[in-house]
Design an enzyme around this catalytic site. Structure first.
Site, PDB file in Angstrom:
ATOM      1  N   GLY A  50       0.711  -1.139  -0.204  1.00 36.75           N
ATOM      2  CA  GLY A  50      -0.013  -0.199   0.034  1.00 36.75           C
ATOM      3  C   GLY A  50       0.797   1.505   0.130  1.00 36.75           C
ATOM      4  N   GLY A  77       1.291   4.987   1.881  1.00 37.73           N
ATOM      5  CA  GLY A  77       0.794   5.859   3.013  1.00 37.73           C
ATOM      6  C   GLY A  77       1.266   7.274   2.483  1.00 37.73           C
ATOM      7  CD  GLU A  78       0.638  13.154   4.002  1.00 43.07           C
ATOM      8  OE1 GLU A  78      -0.191  12.722   3.240  1.00 43.07           O
ATOM      9  OE2 GLU A  78       1.231  13.996   4.298  1.00 43.07           O
ATOM     10  CD  GLU A 116       6.417   3.692  -2.471  1.00 45.29           C
ATOM     11  OE1 GLU A 116       7.338   3.817  -2.132  1.00 45.29           O
ATOM     12  OE2 GLU A 116       5.770   4.425  -3.399  1.00 45.29           O
ATOM     13  CB  VAL A 117       2.858   0.369   3.507  1.00 48.12           C
ATOM     14  CG1 VAL A 117       2.970  -0.730   4.934  1.00 48.12           C
ATOM     15  CG2 VAL A 117       2.347   1.624   4.040  1.00 48.12           C
ATOM     16  CG  ASP A 119      -8.008   9.254  12.166  1.00 45.31           C
ATOM     17  OD1 ASP A 119      -9.062   9.372  11.844  1.00 45.31           O
ATOM     18  OD2 ASP A 119      -7.113   9.109  11.223  1.00 45.31           O
TER      19      ASP A 119
END
Ligand code: ACK
Length: 983
Positions: free
Chosen positions: A606, A608-609, A612-613, A745
C-alpha cells in the site's frame, strides 16, 4: 329543567303619551285664554288631544300650557317628543313685529303633585330649550296651505324628585301641539355568555356607564364574573367574563342542557358532552363520568376520558437460562395488554425442596437472592438472579401487572427452575479481610486452608457494587489467597465472596463481605506494593489476557521510561514526543534501532502519506523470522517530514498491548549504498545511490485494514465473531485511555486485522497531524478532522479526549456491523454535523442485535460525561461474549429509526427505482422490484430484509447493500425534512 326566557324587550319605556290618553288630559293653561285645548275624535272614536295657540297679532304674549304631574319611575333622564305644527309668520299678513316662530319647553320637579289651586309661577320652572320648527305652514302655487308636522325630541334631567311637570311657553307664535310623548331608555334584560343581565336604567350622567353583573343561567357556573355595561342609549356594551356549563351539561342556544345517556362531561367548560370511552357507558342524563363495563377498570390516576382497561393476560413463553454466575428468566409480553401501556412485571420466587417423605416443601426464597435489576416493578422482559443456592429447586412466578391489576386479577406465568450446579464440597474460604483500599481499588486477602481435602487450583472472587441496580456482577481468578480488585468507584460499598476451585471442581462460596473504596484521592491503609498485587483485575475474567499483557509491558517499561507519571494503579502514562526538545531523542527512547540488513522486503502492500508500505520479514538472530510491515519514508524527504514520520514510532513504541499494533523498531541511522524503490509496475528495484533510508517496522497484519477487509467478506461472519473484533478494538482503546493517550482518528480504516481475526489499533501519527487521513476535513476552528467518526465537542471546539474516542468507537462498531459501510453513507460532512446536532444517530445496521445498537447509541451520547468509558465498553462486550443470548434480539429492520418510526417519509420523486438501483450498482434487480410491484421509492421505504429476500435477492451482500441504501435514503430524507428543505 326550566329555562330562563330570552328577553329582548323594547329599550324605551313610556311615561306619558297624549295620543294614548282616553279621558281628559287636565292640562292647565295660564292665562286661561292663552292656549286652547281642542279634543277631537278619530275614526275609532278615540280622542285626539291638541293644544293650539295663535295670538300673532298681539304684542307681549306669554301663554303657558302645563302638563299633569308625570311620575319619574326608574328614569334618571327622560326624553320628551313633541309633535307640532307651526305657521311661518310670512304667511300671515300684517303681523310683522308681533309674530314668533318658536316656543319654549320648561320643566319642574316635585316629589308630589302640586295641590290644586297652587298658583302658577313661571319662575319655578327650569328651561329645557327653545323649540323651533323644521317645517312650517308653506304656501303652494295654488295658494293652498300644506300642513307640515314637526317632531322634536329633547332630553330632560337629571331627575331626582319622584315626578315632574312639563310646561310650554308661547310668546306669540301660531302653534298646534298635536302630541307629547315622555319616555326614558333602559338596557333591556338580556342573556350573554350564559349569564342573564336584568333591565338596567342608564346612568343619569349620560357619559357614565352602569356596570351590571350577570347571573349564570341554570346549570352554568361562573368562569370569570360576567359583566355588561349599560350605556345612556340603552345599549349593552363591553361584555366581560363568562359562565360555562357545569359538569354533565353542554351549551345549546345560550343555555346549558344535560348530556344525553351514553355521553358525559367531567368538567365544567365550554366543551361538548363526549361519547363514553371504550368499555364504559352512562345510562342517565347529565352524566359526569361513564362507568366501566364488568371486568374493566379505571385506575385512580386514569382520566375519565380514558377507555376502561383490564389487567393484562399472563406473560408468555417464560424461559430460564442458567450459567455459572447467574440465572436468567426471560418472557414475552402478554398477548393482551388489557388496553394499557403501563405494564410491569413482578418475579415471585419460592424455593421448593423435596422432604424425606417424598413431599415437596416450598418456602419463600432466601432474602439475599439478588434480582437484577430488581424483582418487582420490572419494565423489561428479563431478570437476572444471582446468589442462588446450589443445588436447589426454585419456582419462579412472573406476573404481568398494569395500572388496574390491583382492581382485577393479575395473570401469572410460572416456571420451575432446578439449579443443580455440581459443587465440590463446602466453602474453603472463611473470613475475607481488606488489606487496603484506594479510591478505585480494594486489596483483599483470606487465609488458605492448611489441609484442604483437595488441592486448590485457584480462587474465584465475585463482587458487585452494593447500590448498583444494574447487572454488574464481576469476577476474577487468582492463584494466591489475595487479590487487588481495581476499576471500582470511589466511596462505594462492594460485596465480595470467594470460592475455591479444587481438582474436583468449585467448592461453595464464602459468606458475603462488604468493603468500601475510599474517597477520591485517598488511600486507606497503604501497603507495600508487590508484583503480585500491583496489577489490576479487570471486571471480567475475559479481560485477563489484556491485563497480563499490560502487566508484562509495565514491568518492561518500568526500567525503560525515564519520564511520565506512574500512578498508584501501576499504569504508565503516555509521554508526548512533542515534549522532547529533540524529537529524535524520543525515537531513541521508545523505538529500537534496526539494522536494515535484517529486513527482507517482499512486496508493496500500500501507500501512505510518507511513502510505500511493504510487507517483509525481520531476521532476529537465534529466532524465527517474523512477518513485518515496513512503512517507508520516500526519498528526498525534508527534515520536518522525517520528524513527523518517526513521531508515530515514538508513540507506538510506548505501547505494549495485544490489541495495539506492535512496533518492532525503526531504521533511522544507517547509510546504504543501495536503496530500494518501487517501480510503477509494483516491482521492487534497487537504486544504486547513497541514501539514508528511514523506516518504521511493525508487526505484519495479514488481513490489512478492517474496513476493506469487512467489505470483501460481506456477511461472512457470525455476530459473535464481529463482537470479538469489536472487543479487540475495545481492549486496545482501554489500554490507550488508561495510558492517557487520545487517538483522535479511531476508525475501521485504522484498525488492522491479523490472520486470526485479531484487531489491533494502529495509525498513531494522527493525534497531531491529520493530513494523512483522506477522511479528515477542515472544521470551523481550522483543524482537520474525520467528521463522520468524531464526537461533536471535538468537531466544535477541538475537545478531544478518551470519551471522544469512545464516540469514534461507536462508529467503528457500526462499521463492523455493517461490514464496512461508510458511516452516514453519501451525506455531506455538513449534513452529518447538522443531523448530529438535531439528535439524529445512525440506525442499527441490518442484522444488528439490539444490545449492540444500544451500546453504539450510548457511545454517541451528546454529553461526553454520559458516554461509557472504554473499560465499561469492554466489560459490556465481554458479558455479551460470555452470554450471547443478549445478541439474539435483532433490531427490527423496519423500525430501527430512532426518530418517529410511525412517520413514513415520502421520498423525493426525483429518482426512480431504476435510477436508485443504478446508483447503488444493483441494476440487475430492477425487474425483481418492478415485478413485485415496487415502482416508487416511497413503496420501498418499509421494505425489510425479508421483503428483499422474497423478491428474489438471495446474496447476503446484495441484501445488505440494498437495505442500507434504503436506510440511507430515509436518513437523508429525514435530514432534508429537518432542515426545512422542500423537494
Ligand atoms: O487495507 P490494507 O491492506 O492495510 O492497505 C493498507 C495499506 O497498508 C496502507 O496503510 C496496509 N498496512 C498498513 N500497516 C500494515 C500492517 N502492519 N500489516 C499489514 N498491512 C498493513 C493497510
Amino acid at each position: 329543567m326550566s329555562l330562563t326566557p330570552l328577553v329582548y324587550e323594547n329599550p324605551v319605556l313610556i311615561l306619558l303619551d297624549t295620543t294614548a290618553v282616553l279621558g281628559e288630559l287636565d292640562w292647565k293653561t295660564y292665562p286661561i285664554n292663552g292656549w286652547d285645548a281642542i279634543t277631537e275624535m278619530d275614526e275609532q272614536n278615540r280622542p285626539i288631544h291638541t293644544f293650539q295657540v295663535c295670538h300673532v297679532m298681539e304684542l307681549n304674549q306669554n301663554n303657558w300650557l302645563r302638563s299633569g304631574w308625570i311620575q319619574r319611575q326608574a328614569a334618571q333622564r327622560v326624553y320628551v317628543e313633541l309633535r307640532f305644527t307651526l305657521r311661518d309668520c310670512n304667511s300671515i299678513p300684517w303681523v310683522s313685529g308681533t309674530c314668533k316662530e318658536t316656543f319654549n319647553l320648561f320643566y319642574l320637579q316635585t316629589n308630589e303633585p302640586l295641590p290644586s289651586g297652587t298658583r302658577f309661577r313661571p319662575t319655578d320652572y327650569a328651561k329645557v330649550d327653545t323649540i323651533a320648527a323644521d317645517e312650517s305652514f308653506t304656501q303652494t302655487d295654488l295658494g293652498d296651505r300644506v300642513l307640515r308636522l314637526n317632531t322634536e325630541i329633547r332630553e330632560v334631567g337629571p331627575l331626582t324628585q319622584r315626578g315632574f311637570y312639563l310646561a310650554f311657553q308661547d310668546v306669540g307664535a301660531c302653534i298646534a301641539l298635536v302630541s307629547v310623548k315622555v319616555f326614558y331608555k333602559r338596557c333591556p334584560s338580556t342573556l350573554r355568555n350564559l349569564a342573564v343581565f336584568p333591565d338596567t336604567v342608564p346612568h343619569r350622567d349620560s357619559s357614565s356607564l352602569v356596570e351590571v353583573k350577570g347571573a349564570c343561567v341554570e346549570n352554568a357556573e361562573e368562569k370569570d364574573t360576567p359583566k355588561l355595561y349599560c350605556g345612556a342609549d340603552g345599549d349593552w356594551l363591553v361584555p366581560l367574563g363568562h359562565c360555562v356549563c357545569s359538569i354533565g351539561h353542554e351549551e345549546k342556544d345560550g343555555h346549558c342542557q344535560t348530556c344525553k345517556p351514553g355521553f358525559f362531561k367531567p368538567i365544567a367548560g365550554n366543551m361538548k358532552c363526549s361519547q363514553c370511552p371504550l368499555h364504559s357507558s352512562s345510562h342517565d342524563q347529565a352524566a359526569t363520568m361513564c362507568h366501566c363495563e364488568k371486568g374493566f377498570y379505571r385506575a385512580n390516576k386514569d382520566p375519565s376520558t380514558m377507555a376502561c382497561t383490564r389487567p393484562p393476560s399472563a406473560p408468555r413463553n417464560l424461559v430460564s437460562l442458567i450459567n455459572d454466575t447467574a440465572l436468567f428468566l426471560q418472557w414475552m409480553p402478554p398477548s393482551d395488554t388489557g388496553g394499557r401501556s403501563d405494564i410491569t412485571y413482578n418475579v415471585l420466587c419460592q424455593r421448593c425442596d423435596g422432604d424425606s417423605g417424598g413431599g415437596m416443601q416450598c418456602d419463600p426464597c432466601e432474602p439475599d437472592l439478588r434480582f437484577i435489576p430488581r424483582p418487582l416493578g420490572l419494565t423489561g422482559i428479563s431478570v437476572a438472579i444471582l446468589d442462588y443456592a446450589t443445588p436447589a429447586n426454585y419456582t419462579f412466578i412472573v406476573e404481568a401487572v398494569n395500572g388496574v391489576s390491583g382492581l382485577g386479577i393479575a395473570a401469572r406465568a410460572l416456571i420451575n427452575v432446578t439449579v443443580n450446579t455440581h459443587q465440590a464440597g463446602p466453602a474453603l474460604v472463611g473470613v475475607i479481610k481488606k488489606d487496603w483500599s484506594s479510591d478505585n481499588s480494594i486489596a483483599l486477602s483470606w487465609t488458605e486452608e492448611e489441609h484442604p481435602p483437595l488441592d486448590i487450583v485457584d480462587y474465584e472472587v465475585k463482587y458487585y457494587e452494593k447500590e448498583q441496580e444494574q447487572l454488574s456482577y464481576s469476577s476474577t481468578r487468582t492463584k494466591n489467597p489475595s487479590v487487588v480488585v481495581t476499576g471500582l468507584r470511589p466511596s462505594s460499598v462492594y460485596v465480595f465472596h470467594v470460592r475455591a476451585r479444587t481438582t474436583a471442581g468449585y467448592t461453595a462460596y464464602s459468606s458475603n463481605f462488604e468493603f468500601s473504596t475510599s474517597a477520591e484521592g485517598r488511600i486507606q491503609q497503604p501497603v507495600k506494593v508487590t508484583a503480585d498485587n500491583l496489577w489490576p483485575v479487570d471486571c471480567m475474567g475475559q479481560c485477563q489476557g489484556y491485563i497480563k499483557a499490560r502487566m508484562k509491558s509495565q514491568e518492561k517499561r518500568r526500567t525503560r521510561f525515564r519520564s511520565g507519571h506512574v500512578p498508584f494503579s501501576g499504569i504508565k502514562t503516555y509521554v508526548d514526543p512533542d515534549t522532547y526538545e529533540d524529537p529524535t531523542q524520543a525515537v531513541e527512547e521508545f523505538a529500537k534501532e534496526i539494522d536494515p540488513s535484517s529486513i527482507c522486503i517482499d512486496r508493496v502492500i500500500g501507500t501512505g502519506e510518507f511513502g510505500e508500505v511493504c510487507s517483509g520479514r525481520l531476521r532476529i538472530p537465534g529466532r524465527l523470522d517474523i512477518a513485518v510491515a515496513i512503512k517507508t519514508l520516500k526519498g528526498g524527504y525534508m527534515e520536518h517530514q522525517r520528524r513527523d514520520f518517526l513521531r508515530e514510532a515514538s508513540i507506538m513504541g510506548q505501547f505494549d498491548s495485544p490489541n495495539i499494533i506492535r512496533l518492532e523498531g525503526v531504521v533511522t541511522k544507517s547509510k546504504m549504498l543501495a536503496c530500494f524503490s518501487v517501480s510503477r509496475v509494483n516491482i521492487l528495484q534497487y537504486t544504486f545511490m547513497a541514501c539514508r533510508p528511514v523506516m518504521i517496522v511493525v508487526e505484519y497484519m495479514a488481513n490489512g485494514a478492517l474496513d476493506s477487509f469487512l467489505r470483501t467478506r460481506d456477511g461472512q461472519f457470525t455476530v459473535l465473531q464481529l463482537v470479538g473484533m469489536m472487543r479487540g478494538v475495545a481492549v486496545g482503546m482501554a489500554y490507550l485511555s488508561d495510558m492517557g493517550y487520545v487517538h483522535r482518528d479511531l476508525a475501521a480504516r485504522n484498525i488492522l486485522v491479523d490472520e486470526n481475526l485479531v484487531c489491533k489499533v494502529s495509525d498513531f501519527g494522527m493525534s497531531r497531524v491529520m493530513e494523512e487521513d483522506t477522511e479528515a476535513a477542515y472544521t470551523a476552528t481550522g483543524g482537520k478532522i474525520p467528521i463522520r467518526w468524531t464526537a461533536p465537542e471535538a468537531i466544535a471546539y477541538g475537545k478531544f479526549s478518551s470519551v471522544s474516542d469512545v464516540w469514534s468507537f461507536g462508529i467503528v462498531m457500526w462499521e463492523v456491523m455493517s461490514y464496512g459501510e461508510r458511516p452516514y453513507w453519501e451525506m455531506s460532512n455538513q449534513d452529518v454535523i447538522l443531523s448530529m446536532e438535531e439528535g439524529y444517530r445512525l440506525p442499527a445496521p441490518m442484522g444488528c442485535p439490539v444490545t449492540l445498537h444500544q451500546l453504539m447509541l450510548h457511545c454517541w451520547q451528546k454529553e461526553p460525561s454520559q458516554r461509557p468509558r472504554f473499560n465499561n465498553v469492554l466489560c459490556f462486550l465481554d458479558k455479551l461474549i460470555i452470554n450471547p443470548s443478549g445478541l439474539l434480539t435483532l433490531v427490527n429492520e423496519s423500525h430501527n429509526f430512532p426518530d418517529s418510526p410511525d412517520a413514513m417519509p415520502d421520498y423525493p420523486l426525483f429518482i426512480s427505482i431504476g435510477d436508485w438501483l443504478d446508483s447503488i450498482k444493483m441494476s440487475q434487480y430492477k425487474n425483481n422490484f418492478i415485478a413485485a410491484g415496487y415502482t416508487t421509492l416511497d413503496s420501498i421505504s418499509t421494505m425489510s430484509v425479508d421483503d428483499i429476500r422474497r423478491i428474489g435477492i438471495c446474496l447476503i451482500g446484495h441484501q445488505r447493500r440494498i437495505i442500507s441504501s434504503i436506510q440511507s435514503l430515509r436518513l437523508q430524507f429525514h435530514h432534508i425534512q429537518q432542515s426545512g428543505f422542500q423537494v
